[in-house]
Design an enzyme around this catalytic site. Structure first.
Site, PDB file in Angstrom:
ATOM      1  N   CYS A  47      32.529 -39.269  -7.972  1.00  0.00           N
ATOM      2  CA  CYS A  47      32.364 -40.179  -8.081  1.00  0.00           C
ATOM      3  C   CYS A  47      32.030 -41.123  -9.442  1.00  0.00           C
ATOM      4  O   CYS A  47      31.031 -41.101  -9.852  1.00  0.00           O
ATOM      5  CB  CYS A  47      31.466 -40.840  -7.159  1.00  0.00           C
ATOM      6  SG  CYS A  47      30.539 -41.614  -6.331  1.00  0.00           S
ATOM      7  N   CYS A  51      23.643 -42.568  -8.472  1.00  0.00           N
ATOM      8  CA  CYS A  51      22.303 -41.632  -7.790  1.00  0.00           C
ATOM      9  C   CYS A  51      22.195 -40.852  -8.472  1.00  0.00           C
ATOM     10  O   CYS A  51      22.972 -39.347  -8.547  1.00  0.00           O
ATOM     11  CB  CYS A  51      23.420 -41.671  -6.022  1.00  0.00           C
ATOM     12  SG  CYS A  51      23.934 -42.953  -5.631  1.00  0.00           S
ATOM     13  N   CYS A 124      31.355 -38.265  13.225  1.00  0.00           N
ATOM     14  CA  CYS A 124      30.682 -39.307  11.847  1.00  0.00           C
ATOM     15  C   CYS A 124      30.887 -38.958  11.332  1.00  0.00           C
ATOM     16  O   CYS A 124      32.080 -38.161  10.393  1.00  0.00           O
ATOM     17  CB  CYS A 124      28.822 -39.119  11.609  1.00  0.00           C
ATOM     18  SG  CYS A 124      28.131 -39.236  10.844  1.00  0.00           S
ATOM     19  N   CYS A 184      23.816 -44.017  11.608  1.00  0.00           N
ATOM     20  CA  CYS A 184      23.225 -42.783  11.218  1.00  0.00           C
ATOM     21  C   CYS A 184      22.241 -43.354   9.335  1.00  0.00           C
ATOM     22  O   CYS A 184      23.412 -43.795   8.667  1.00  0.00           O
ATOM     23  CB  CYS A 184      23.282 -41.975  10.994  1.00  0.00           C
ATOM     24  SG  CYS A 184      23.494 -40.641  10.111  1.00  0.00           S
TER      25      CYS A 184
HETATM   26 FE1  SF4 Z   1      28.792 -41.525  -5.090  1.00  0.00          FE
HETATM   27 FE2  SF4 Z   1      25.874 -41.328  -4.821  1.00  0.00          FE
HETATM   28 FE3  SF4 Z   1      27.330 -41.030  -2.841  1.00  0.00          FE
HETATM   29 FE4  SF4 Z   1      26.735 -39.241  -4.471  1.00  0.00          FE
HETATM   30  S1  SF4 Z   1      24.983 -39.845  -3.029  1.00  0.00           S
HETATM   31  S2  SF4 Z   1      28.647 -39.587  -3.426  1.00  0.00           S
HETATM   32  S3  SF4 Z   1      27.416 -40.370  -6.205  1.00  0.00           S
HETATM   33  S4  SF4 Z   1      27.668 -43.303  -3.716  1.00  0.00           S
END
Ligand code: SF4
Ligand code: SAM
Ligand code: DTB
Length: 342
Positions: A47, A51, A124, A184
């Protein structure tokens, strides 16, 4: 519910809080039922977002390997198994910043959703950012609920993620609601936030109109290689207080005791159920991390006299309260400037 009410509720003596939450729970829900939900990561890792808690961000060197979107037949096999095991909700997660209409990956997701929705479970998905068109197409394909968490307070969010903003999250939630999907929306405890941040997050969620249909309360699963790998563990009583306060603030939401259950004792889980948790992820894997085994969960439910919730045939999204402005309100957006939320 505003911050000062939440603060008062949260900080009352522990047993007073539990009694209040239990009464709200009994008024709004069949008291013995717990919904079983199965999670599946249909697109794992790689990703682009940063985060700070996440095993799937490509910014960190974790043990998760990036994989491509699963084939529909493989997803269907997992979905059928989930239904056979008693789950009434199937939640598919993808490690993406978001999805766009007209891309091959989005068409593939729609195709998967159409088939999964024939099985009679709540469907979901959690795919990151959505615009209005994406939300409408997902709803039409058979999605009943969209998961998009706020995770923490607006103030703390920028210390957790820098590649998207709190307002981006609110905008996606609004698109999901406007398309008629249930929302959610929950958070994670243990991101280095204070109790104030947790309650501010809850204040925002409880201002949504309609309210979220479900609120997952996660505690951080510390992931080696992420900036949060060594964060302090969340105290059990803080978790239970947060569940109880959520039950009181958003009485008709399913409160889902989510990530982190793996390291909770039976006794702590029992307290969380008593305080108003009425949904769990069921099965030994969350997206990339561990969850208690299904047998273990069934045994605990039996010991406590709890029963799996029956399927919900209507699966309708909560209705908005006509007296209040529709929300979530995204403060940066002019069309919502008159909503009175800020
Ligand atoms: Fe990507 Fe953030 Fe979702 Fe993890 S939480 S999959 S880093 S968007
Ligand atoms: N990419 C999408 C998004 O960010 O909305 C969907 C997937 S994301 C993994 C879904 C949620 O899982 C996050 O919002 C967060 O609340 C939770 N989560 C992710 N990693 C976690 C961790 N290590 N511990 C606890 N919760 C976590
Ligand atoms: C949510 O709030 N928790 C679930 C679901 N929504 C998608 C995800 C938990 C993920 C825990 C970390 C992992 O397994 O990678």
């Amino acid at each position: 519910m505003n911050y000062s009410d939440l603060h008062r509720i949260y900080h009352q003596p522990f047993f007073d809080l539990l009694k209040q939450a239990r009464a709200v729970h009994e008024e709004n829900w069949p008291e013995r039922e717990v919904q079983l939900c199965t999670l599946l990561s249909i697109k794992t890792g790689g990703c682009s977002e940063d985060c700070g808690y996440c095993a799937q961000s490509s910014r960190y060197s974790t043990s998760v390997k990036a994989e491509k979107l699963m084939a529909k037949d493989d997803v269907m096999e997992k979905a059928r198994a989930a239904k056979a095991n008693g789950s009434t909700r199937f939640c598919m997660g993808a490690a993406w910043k978001g999805v766009r209409v007209g891309t091959q990956k989005f068409d593939q997701v729609l195709d998967i959703v159409r088939d999964v929705s024939t099985l009679g479970m709540e469907v979901c998905v959690t795919l990151g950012e959505l615009g209005g068109d994406e939300a409408r197409q997902l709803k039409e394909a058979g999605v009943t609920a969209y998961n998009h968490n706020l995770d923490t307070s607006r103030e703390h969010y920028a210390t957790v993620v820098t590649t998207h903003t709190y307002d981006d999250r609110l905008r996606t939630i609004r698109h999901a609601q406007e398309a008629g999907m249930s929302v959610c929306c929950g958070g994670i405890l243990g991101l280095g936030e204070g109790v104030e941040d947790r309650l501010k997050m809850l204040e925002v969620m409880s201002s949504f109109n309609p309210h979220p249909e479900s609120v997952p309360i996660n505690t951080l699963m510390p992931i080696k290689g992420t900036p949060m790998q060594d964060n302090e563990a969340v105290d059990v009583f803080s978790l239970v207080r947060m569940i109880a306060t959520t039950r009181i603030a958003i009485p008709k939401a399913k409160v889902r005791l989510s990530a982190g259950r793996y390291s909770l004792s039976k006794e702590a889980q029992a307290l969380a159920y008593f305080a108003g948790a009425n949904s769990i992820f069921y099965g030994d894997k969350l997206l990339t991390t561990a969850n208690p085994g299904a047998n273990e969960d069934m045994k605990l439910l039996q010991e406590l006299g709890l029963i799996p919730q029956a399927p919900n045939p209507a699966m309708e999204a909560p209705q908005a309260d006509g007296q209040r402005a529709l929300s979530p309100c995204v403060p940066a957006e002019a069309e919502h400037a008159g909503c009175g939320c800020h």
